[in-house]
Design an enzyme around this catalytic site. Structure first.
Site, PDB file in Angstrom:
ATOM      1  N   SER A  72      10.173   6.668   6.216  1.00  0.00           N
ATOM      2  CA  SER A  72      11.020   6.149   5.133  1.00  0.00           C
ATOM      3  C   SER A  72      10.847   6.922   3.832  1.00  0.00           C
ATOM      4  CB  SER A  72      10.690   4.678   4.880  1.00  0.00           C
ATOM      5  OG  SER A  72       9.384   4.544   4.326  1.00  0.00           O
ATOM      6  N   ASN A  73       9.686   7.515   3.632  1.00  0.00           N
ATOM      7  CA  ASN A  73       9.290   8.180   2.398  1.00  0.00           C
ATOM      8  C   ASN A  73       9.066   7.188   1.250  1.00  0.00           C
ATOM      9  OD1 ASN A  73       8.434  10.669   1.388  1.00  0.00           O
ATOM     10  ND2 ASN A  73      10.365  11.053   0.350  1.00  0.00           N
TER      11      ASN A  73
END
Length: 285
Positions: A238-239
């Site tokens: 997802s970062n």
């Protein structure tokens, strides 16, 4: 000031059971930024409590937490975050070739299963440490996450092709000069994947796309090509918490990015590999 979002509409494609988010950072109070390092994210610090909301929102079961550049090679914040997350979490630390064996064991006992190379501005451990860090990772049975401007991958190909450990090319390869499925750079990525110990991470497409959102057409073309070529070598992240959001001027839409990544994977079999089976093996869950 960026307003972070931790909930919203559900993804169009429900994540498979046991899904792993392979790219996050988490921050806890009491762990200041290292001297000379990048600053911490804007308060309130995004940590385990906030990320659990994202897990519930997106349907994530397990997570990999990566050492943030703000903390340099002091991994204590990372270990504290892993302790709060419990058995659902593994970590990727910043070490060097000179990190003592006792420290490596402490990290391993705390849930670390990887080491990080980040050869971009602000990175704590860069490509000059590639071989020493790889050696230490191999010693511990860890993987290695490698991030640099992929436009110059030909320069680094020989060194990357000789790595003994499992490793992942981070953030869609970060080809800042642009790339297409027919580019020489992508042919080199495929040759590295063919060696059997290289993975490719779908994460942070907005950090290197030249065409931009909402579709990130340039990243999409390469991602679809890699997904078709080597579905057994993809992982996704997802970062969270999108540390570059300030530079973007807005906070990325997590569900929209996840839906895009799942579309690029192409089918349920590839999603099962990329979201569950591949990261389970790579990160030692």
């Amino acid at each position: 000031m960026i307003t972070r979002t931790f909930t919203g509409p559900k993804p169009r494609h429900s994540l498979p059971k046991g899904a792993i988010d392979s790219q996050t950072h988490m921050y806890l109070p009491g762990f200041p930024a290292a001297q000379g390092a990048m600053p911490l994210p804007d308060a309130p610090l995004p940590g385990p409590d906030e990320y659990r909301k994202v897990m519930e929102w997106l349907g994530i079961s397990r997570v990999v937490v990566t050492q943030g550049n703000a903390h340099g090679t002091d991994n204590d914040n990372l270990l504290a975050a892993l302790a709060q997350m419990g058995d659902v979490a593994r970590g990727v630390a910043c070490i060097t070739g000179n990190t003592p064996d006792a420290e490596l064991q402490r990290l391993h006992d705390g849930g670390i299963r990887g080491a990080r190379i980040m050869d971009l501005p602000g990175g704590a451990v860069k490509l000059d440490q590639l071989e020493p860090v790889s050696s230490r990772a191999t010693q511990m049975g860890w993987m290695m996450a490698v991030q640099f401007d992929g436009s110059g991958i030909a320069t680094h190909y020989d060194r990357l092709s000789q790595l003994p450990c499992n490793w992942v090319l981070d953030h869609h390869g970060k080809f800042f000069s642009g790339i297409t499925p027919d580019s020489t750079q992508l042919a080199l990525v495929k040759r590295l994947i063919d060696k059997g110990n290289c993975w490719f991470k779908f994460s942070g497409c907005y950090e290197s796309s030249l065409t931009g959102g909402p579709d990130y057409a340039d990243i999409a073309a390469v991602a679809r090509d890699i997904a078709a070529y080597a579905p057994e070598r993809i992982v996704w992240g997802s970062n969270f918490p999108h540390n570059m959001a300030g530079a973007l001027g807005h906070y990325p839409d997590d569900v929209a990015l996840l839906d895009l990544a799942q579309e690029w994977m192409g089918n349920d079999a590839t999603r099962q590999l990329a979201l569950v089976d591949n990261p389970t093996a790579l990160f030692g869950f």
